[in-house]
Design an enzyme around this catalytic site. Sequence first.
Site, PDB file in Angstrom:
ATOM      1  CB  SER A 199       7.046  -1.581  -3.778  1.00 53.91           C
ATOM      2  OG  SER A 199       6.998  -0.743  -4.912  1.00 53.91           O
ATOM      3  CE  LYS A 205       6.778  -3.428  -7.911  1.00 50.89           C
ATOM      4  NZ  LYS A 205       6.576  -3.442  -6.436  1.00 50.89           N
TER       5      LYS A 205
END
Length: 207
Positions: free
Chosen positions: A39, A84
């Site tokens: 990600s 993230k």
Amino acid sequence: MKKLLSFIWNWIVPIALGVVAYLAITTFWINIVTINGDSMDPNLLDQQKVFVQKTENLKRGDVVVFDARKEDPRIQSGNKDYVKRVIAVAGDTVSYKDGTLYVNNKKVNQDFISSSEQTTGTASSFGSSWDLKSLSSTGLWKQSDRNSTVVPKDSYFVLGDHRSVSNDSRYFGFVSKKHVIGKVHVPFWYSTTVKNNIAKEEQHFFV
């Protein structure tokens, strides 16, 4: 007795101090974390190791690790922590229009990802435009985060750099400050590009 004292001083004390130092560092300051998944590709790759510093002073552009079990209601079995990038902090608005990401109506500098991820990747299943109100009304978010127009107090809106595959705030809502484990720092042997994209992004977050 002298031998016993010598043994304690030369062996037991150094080992005990080492254990205490290790526990202090890992509990209150820094940990080593292994990236799991794609990600954050291409800046952080699967199975790479990074340092995570425990801090409460997070800024837009910082990359963080947080306990996803407390944030993502659809977390896959075996997963625990997500990595993230902080896009918005408490009080901010977030919107996406025709390939451009905005925070508080200011264009975000996204040179750290490809044009494809900035456009088709960020749009994902939400179309060419979205904002916090439309995302939080999809029914995907945690109940407590729904029908929001700004990032709430002590919370963050986060996105993965590999937007087309990242499971992030677009899908589960805001990340609570109390669930953030820390800020990511990359080791010195990483490339200058990666170090700039991870460590210095907050310095030039807006265009």
